[in-house]
Design an enzyme around this catalytic site. Sequence first.
Site, mmCIF file in Angstrom:
data_model
loop_
_atom_site.group_PDB
_atom_site.id
_atom_site.type_symbol
_atom_site.label_atom_id
_atom_site.label_comp_id
_atom_site.label_asym_id
_atom_site.label_seq_id
_atom_site.Cartn_x
_atom_site.Cartn_y
_atom_site.Cartn_z
ATOM 1 N N ALA A 169 0.710 -1.230 0.041
ATOM 2 C CA ALA A 169 -0.083 0.076 0.001
ATOM 3 C C ALA A 169 0.940 1.373 0.083
ATOM 4 C CB ALA A 169 -0.731 -0.006 1.274
ATOM 5 N N CYS A 170 0.332 2.394 -0.706
ATOM 6 C CA CYS A 170 1.109 3.487 -0.785
ATOM 7 C C CYS A 170 0.321 4.789 -0.512
ATOM 8 C CB CYS A 170 1.942 3.485 -2.005
ATOM 9 S SG CYS A 170 1.168 3.882 -3.494
ATOM 10 N N ASP A 171 0.965 5.891 -0.721
ATOM 11 C CA ASP A 171 0.098 7.154 -0.583
ATOM 12 C C ASP A 171 0.806 8.157 -1.588
ATOM 13 O OD1 ASP A 171 -1.991 8.568 0.326
ATOM 14 O OD2 ASP A 171 -0.729 9.606 1.716
ATOM 15 N N VAL B 259 -3.207 3.415 0.136
ATOM 16 C CA VAL B 259 -3.785 3.031 1.380
ATOM 17 C C VAL B 259 -5.316 3.215 1.500
ATOM 18 C CG1 VAL B 259 -3.092 5.185 2.393
ATOM 19 C CG2 VAL B 259 -2.703 3.131 3.642
#
Length: 106
Positions: free
Chosen positions: A15-17, A46
């Site tokens: 997950a990333c932002d 995310v």
Amino acid sequence: MSSIDGSAVRKLVVACDAGMGSSVMLAGQLRRELRKLPVVVEHHPVAAIPADADVVLCQAGLAARARSGAPGAVVVGFRLFLGDPRVAQVVAAVKSGGPVVGTPGG
């Protein structure tokens, strides 16, 4: 802090932002490392982690958000996209059946 046996992991989400591509590269690396196992590796923001994720890998600063968005998953926060010992521990556990332990706090 939650945990899961690595042999039970069927979906691992990175997950990333920020959207800078590092997490996409990590997801690709993990797909290659785990390709012979019955594990799906996906990349998601995310804020959009699938409900069926068993393990979520994300930068440590995003762990609290990932935990609230995926309460049923084990969330493992890391600091480095390449060569982080937490990521290596998850890969080793999935390959050998050891425990994947979520990181505490946020």
